[in-house]
Design an enzyme around this catalytic site. Structure first.
Site, PDB file in Angstrom:
ATOM      1  CE  LYS A   1      -3.975  -7.338   4.213  1.00 33.97           C
ATOM      2  NZ  LYS A   1      -3.935  -5.812   4.608  1.00 33.97           N
TER       3      LYS A   1
ATOM      4  CE1 TYR B   1      -3.113  -3.061   0.230  1.00 34.08           C
ATOM      5  CE2 TYR B   1      -3.574  -2.041   2.459  1.00 34.08           C
ATOM      6  CZ  TYR B   1      -3.747  -3.130   1.601  1.00 34.08           C
ATOM      7  OH  TYR B   1      -4.853  -4.256   1.727  1.00 34.08           O
TER       8      TYR B   1
END
Length: 297
Positions: A84, A55
């Site tokens: 993640k 992100y």
């Protein structure tokens, strides 16, 4: 968010807040918006922050969390932070270094939950837990067959505590949810409000979930927004649900999901909206041998 029903227990004994704040944003949105929105979310009562290496906002999220720790709003242990592992770090030698990069950006000592963003092997993730860099480990976008492969792996040390997948009233993941429950794996829902804004991933002709007339009728009945109905639906199914917004009014509204309850009849109506429709189908990855969305669930 401290009452018992707002937390779920993971199979390794840790607790996860059942409502999370999502931090994915479009590239054209300035990163400063993420700092502002994350601060607002923490002030509003969100304690579960969902992010990821890919992100590219972990620095900003870390800054927001640390500023709320510094002003006394929360302590680090009050925040449940998820990161993640991205697909370019799947080689076992790179897994821990990816997590360490995230921790450096965040300026945290550990993450509460570390997920494999797309299906790969698990052993290197177990080392991150052993090293104390991740309290819990789980997976994202795994189908039933891929989960079973991990669960049946000889010498598995820690089974995944959760599986984060696209899940909403148009794709309620009933079979995968039942499977996960039977294996004591928590299902975490992303895209619970529809994902039209993820323009690079989603066909813009897709149905707008929050405009669904049945969702609207239930919203009117309960004097709530369609978004709150969609979030409440997931909580009552035993799903941990993520809500993403950069708007202060929406962030503050979403935290009110614990203030009302849907009836059994309401839940049946919402179950009936399922059409196995996936907003984020990742067609560019469909020829990969581990592509997870070819199976029924």
């Amino acid at each position: 968010m401290n009452s018992e029903h707002q937390y779920g227990q993971l199979s390794d004994g840790h607790f996860i807040p059942r409502l999370g704040f999502g931090t994915y944003k479009l590239e054209e949105v300035p990163n400063s918006k993420t700092i502002e929105a994350t601060k607002i979310a923490i002030e509003a009562g969100f304690r579960h922050i969902d992010c990821a290496y890919v992100y590219q906002v972990e620095e900003e999220v870390g800054l927001a969390v640390r500023s709320k720790i510094e002003d006394g709003t929360v302590k680090r242990e009050d925040i449940f932070y998820t990161s993640k592992l991205w697909s370019t770090f799947h080689h076992p030698n790179l897994v821990q270094s990816c997590l360490e990069r995230s921790l450096k950006k965040l300026r945290f000592d550990y993450v509460d939950l570390y997920l494999i963003h797309f299906p790969i092997a698990m052993k290197a993730m177990e080392k991150c837990k052993d090293a104390g860099l991740a309290k819990s480990i789980g997976v994202s976008n795994f189908n039933r067959r891929q989960l079973e492969m991990i669960l049946n792996k000889p010498g598995l040390k820690y089974k995944p505590v959760c599986n984060q997948v696209e899940c909403h009233v148009y794709h309620n993941q009933r079979k995968l949810l039942d499977f996960c429950k039977s294996r004591d794996i928590v299902l975490v829902a992303y895209g619970a409000l529809g994902t039209q804004r993820y323009k690079q991933w989603v066909d813009q002709n897709s149905p707008v979930l929050l405009d669904d007339p049945l969702l609207g009728a239930l919203a009117k009945k309960h004097k709530r927004s369609p978004a709150l109905i969609a979030l409440r639906y997931q909580l009552q199914r035993g799903v941990v649900v993520l809500a993403q917004s950069l708007k202060e009014s929406e962030i503050k509204e979403n935290i009110q999901v614990f203030d009302f309850e849907l009836t059994e009849e309401d839940m049946k109506v919402l179950d009936g909206l399922n059409r196995n429709f996936r907003y984020v189908a990742m067609p560019s990855m469909s020829d990969h041998p581990n592509y997870p969305f070819a199976d029924e669930y």
